[in-house]
Motif scaffolding. Structure first.
Motif, short mmCIF file in Angstrom:
data_model
loop_
_atom_site.label_atom_id
_atom_site.label_comp_id
_atom_site.label_asym_id
_atom_site.label_seq_id
_atom_site.Cartn_x
_atom_site.Cartn_y
_atom_site.Cartn_z
N GLN A 126 -33.94 4.92 6.45
CA GLN A 126 -33.38 5.17 5.12
C GLN A 126 -31.87 5.35 5.27
O GLN A 126 -31.42 6.23 6.00
CB GLN A 126 -33.99 6.42 4.50
CG GLN A 126 -33.42 6.78 3.14
CD GLN A 126 -33.76 5.77 2.07
OE1 GLN A 126 -34.89 5.31 1.98
NE2 GLN A 126 -32.76 5.41 1.26
N MET A 127 -31.12 4.52 4.57
CA MET A 127 -29.67 4.53 4.69
C MET A 127 -29.06 4.89 3.33
O MET A 127 -29.22 4.15 2.37
CB MET A 127 -29.16 3.16 5.15
CG MET A 127 -29.81 2.68 6.44
SD MET A 127 -29.09 1.16 7.07
CE MET A 127 -29.56 0.02 5.78
N ASN A 128 -28.39 6.01 3.29
CA ASN A 128 -27.74 6.49 2.07
C ASN A 128 -26.23 6.53 2.27
O ASN A 128 -25.73 6.49 3.39
CB ASN A 128 -28.26 7.88 1.70
CG ASN A 128 -29.74 7.90 1.42
OD1 ASN A 128 -30.31 6.92 0.94
ND2 ASN A 128 -30.37 9.03 1.72
N SER A 129 -25.52 6.62 1.17
CA SER A 129 -24.05 6.72 1.21
C SER A 129 -23.46 5.64 2.11
O SER A 129 -22.61 5.91 2.96
CB SER A 129 -23.62 8.11 1.70
OG SER A 129 -24.15 9.12 0.86
N LEU A 130 -23.91 4.43 1.89
CA LEU A 130 -23.48 3.33 2.76
C LEU A 130 -21.99 3.05 2.63
O LEU A 130 -21.40 3.18 1.54
CB LEU A 130 -24.29 2.08 2.46
CG LEU A 130 -25.70 2.10 3.05
CD1 LEU A 130 -26.60 1.09 2.35
CD2 LEU A 130 -25.66 1.82 4.54
#
Length: 124
Positions: free
Chosen positions: A82-86
């Motif tokens: 899960q990748m946030n604030s890319l």
């Protein structure tokens, strides 16, 4: 033999999120440590995150700590990222890898199986 297939990559604006999946073949997935790596154009492949066989231990590169989360579902033979604030600097081909031991290795070369990769592009 283990086959790994990544999915979930794509184009996203900075600040957005993506969830990568890596589906593994084979009945021994639950006894393997798993890792995510990435490679940007002109750069070496680098470590992103890793997880132990049970999911009880996770490890992250400093550059993604607090923004990315690695997890696994052994019933589904799948590991997730899960990748946030890319950020634009997260743009790369993302690979999952399997290590045939319970804990992740310290060295990239010690991973035994690799997927083909999925492209993640973050626009500014």
């Amino acid at each position: 033999q283990v086959q790994l297939v990544e999915s979930g990559g794509g184009l996203v604006q900075a600040g957005g999120s993506l969830r990568l999946s890596c589906a593994a073949s084979g009945r021994t997935f639950s006894s393997y440590a798993m890792g995510w790596f990435r490679q940007a154009p002109g750069k070496e492949r680098e470590f992103v995150a890793a997880i132990s066989w049970s999911g009880g231990s996770t490890y992250y590169a400093d550059s993604v700590k607090g923004r990315f989360t690695i997890s696994r579902d052994n019933a589904k033979n799948t590991v997730y990222l899960q990748m946030n604030s890319l950020k634009p600097e997260d743009t790369a081909v993302y690979y999952c890898a399997a290590h045939t031991e319970l804990e992740p290795p310290n060295i990239l070369d010690e991973y035994d199986y690799w997927g083909q990769g999925t492209q993640v592009t973050v626009s500014s």
